[in-house]
Scaffold this active site. Structure first.
Site, mmCIF file in Angstrom:
data_model
loop_
_atom_site.group_PDB
_atom_site.id
_atom_site.type_symbol
_atom_site.label_atom_id
_atom_site.label_comp_id
_atom_site.label_asym_id
_atom_site.label_seq_id
_atom_site.Cartn_x
_atom_site.Cartn_y
_atom_site.Cartn_z
ATOM 1 N N ASN A 73 -10.923 27.131 71.490
ATOM 2 C CA ASN A 73 -12.209 27.683 71.054
ATOM 3 C C ASN A 73 -13.372 27.060 71.821
ATOM 4 O OD1 ASN A 73 -11.377 29.510 69.078
ATOM 5 N ND2 ASN A 73 -10.995 27.837 67.633
ATOM 6 N N LYS A 92 -8.319 17.661 78.511
ATOM 7 C CA LYS A 92 -9.070 18.614 77.687
ATOM 8 C C LYS A 92 -10.547 18.449 78.041
ATOM 9 C CE LYS A 92 -9.169 19.942 72.831
ATOM 10 N NZ LYS A 92 -8.342 19.864 71.632
ATOM 11 N N ASP A 185 -3.774 20.944 60.230
ATOM 12 C CA ASP A 185 -3.608 22.128 61.089
ATOM 13 C C ASP A 185 -2.221 22.129 61.731
ATOM 14 O OD1 ASP A 185 -4.361 24.538 62.187
ATOM 15 O OD2 ASP A 185 -5.509 23.652 63.835
#
Ligand SMILES: Nc1ncnc2c1ncn2[C@@H]1O[C@H](COP(=O)(O)OP(=O)(O)OP(=O)(O)O)[C@@H](O)[C@H]1O
Length: 430
Positions: A73, A92, A185
């Site tokens: 996202n 990342k 999650d």
């Protein structure tokens, strides 16, 4: 100057290592030659090519960036290579200007949890680099990618293979729960596989530290994996939510379908609140019973993580993993170099020898240790130790693997509906 060489695994008296020190005659002849570390730092400061590469996004710190692994996202994940060890890493990249306040909070949680958790089944954080416009999280690279992609391309897993993978994820979650951390999650997209089939839990953006039975309010996670209490307008206890998601994950791994389906959010909500699971006839009774106990709609009566580990279906596989972990040096994984004068593990001793060869001395380790992931010296230490531990684990695993039945069966989608990648949400999902 001794040089770090990567060689085939060698079993030494104390440890197993692929890194050995070797000296070339050329290096012996020039004692004033810069060490590999010094040279890299020098290049960062002065080398035109390095500076251009950094400016155009081909390099960050001691890492050379290459292809994209995927997009999230708020992030882009790229493959990188550590200049000194040539280790492949996952980087990342987050653009500061595009981060919302929530995303910033998630990032800082992700960093602090990953910094505090050191477990063989959790993706490791090596380094965090911050520039004016970006954050770079340098992490352990999972060469075989997401469990989700594997299940989609190869279909459901045989129960024996699912047991091997699932027991590792349950151990990672137990490690978190024992330290009062809830992941929030857990899903097949956040379980990664190494090239050797080691399972690693990743993506800690939604994780949170809780006090014992503290109730949480923020509803987050991925709807198909969300526990029923998340759909009720009430506060919820953290750990049982993870166990529910693990139950959904286990069902998915062994059937290649999702236990709860709906054409839209309202339908999915109805299905989850009803909690009826239709297990295929080919599923063993022990597995069915474990899944039912994890997908109990009442969080108070749902299995906790210890009960999952001790369940009849998982007991043997988890006992093997636990025994194996205790026998290996993984328990001794150090995120920070051990302080000077303290007793060193075999792995650390070997790591220090290898680091010395790169020009990273004991004194430098001591000096940088408190900076954790913000130091490229500590990051190099972590990469070297991680590599040594992986090698050691591999040697231990080889024997076990010979007895493993790792056959994958072809997709058998009971409902005929192929699960699609689920988006994580930070929102009320009612
Ligand atoms: N350590 C890793 N090793 C290999 N691949 C990775 C690693 N971490 C992330 N990836 C890949 O990079 C992609 C993007 O990951 P990222 O965690 O940024 O986003 P996401 O989990 O897909 O989405 P979200 O923003 O909802 O968290 C994913 O497809 C994932 O497979």
């Amino acid at each position: 100057m001794p040089k770090l060489c990567w060689r085939k695994p060698v079993r030494t008296r104390d440890d197993v290592t692929t890194m050995t020190l070797c000296e070339s005659s050329e290096e012996k002849a020039s004692p004033t030659k810069l060490t590999a570390y010094r040279k890299a730092i020098d290049n960062l400061d002065n080398d035109r090519k390095w500076q251009t590469d950094t400016a155009v996004g081909k390099r960050i710190g001691l890492y050379k960036l290459s292809g994209e692994l995927g997009k999230g996202n708020f992030s882009q994940v790229k493959t990188g290579y550590h200049e000194l060890t040539k280790e492949r890493v996952a980087i990342k990249i987050l653009d500061k200007t595009k981060l919302t306040a929530k995303a910033k909070k998630m990032l800082s949680r992700e960093i602090s949890v990953m910094e505090s958790i050191h477990h063989q089944n959790v993706i490791r954080l090596f380094e965090v680099i911050e520039t004016y416009t970006k954050y770079y999280l340098i992490m352990e690279h999972a060469a075989a990618g997401e469990l989700f992609k594997r299940l989609i391309s190869e279909g459901r897993m045989h129960e024996s293979e699912a047991k091997n993978i699932f027991s590792q994820i349950v151990l990672a979650v137990k490690h978190l729960h024992d330290r009062n951390i809830v992941h929030r999650d857990i899903k097949a997209e956040n379980v990664f596989l190494s090239s050797r089939g080691v399972a690693k839990l990743g993506d800690f953006g939604f994780s949170i530290t809780v006090s014992n039975n503290e109730k949480l309010e923020t509803f987050c996670g991925s709807p198909p994996y969300a526990a029923p209490e998340l759909f009720l307008d009430e506060r919820y206890v953290g750990r049982p939510v993870d166990v529910w998601s693990l139950g959904v994950l286990l069902f998915f791994m062994t059937t290649a379908t999702m236990p709860f389906l709906g054409d839209n959010m309202a339908g999915l909500r109805r299905s989850i609140l009803a909690g009826h699971v239709n297990s295929p006839a080919c599923m063993s009774q022990l597995l069915k019973s474990l899944i039912d106990s994890m997908l109990n709609t009442s969080p108070e009566h749902r299995f906790d993580i210890d009960q999952v580990l001790k369940s009849d279906w998982l007991r043997e596989a988890s006992a093997y993993q636990i025994r194996f972990n205790n026998n290996s040096v993984y328990g001794q994984w150090c995120a920070y170099p051990t302080a000077a004068g303290a007793e060193l593990t075999d792995t650390e001793t070997n790591a220090r020898k290898a680091l010395e060869g790169l020009g990273i001395t004991e004194a430098m380790l001591d000096e940088h240790s408190s900076r954790g992931s913000r130091s490229n010296v500590v990051a190099t230490y972590r990469i070297v130790v991680n590599r040594l531990l992986q090698q050691r684990r591999l040697m231990g695993q080889q024997h076990h693997m010979q007895h493993q039945n790792s056959t994958m069966q072809h997709p058998q989608t009971a409902s005929g509906r192929k699960p699609t990648k689920t988006k994580s949400r930070l929102c009320a999902i009612t």
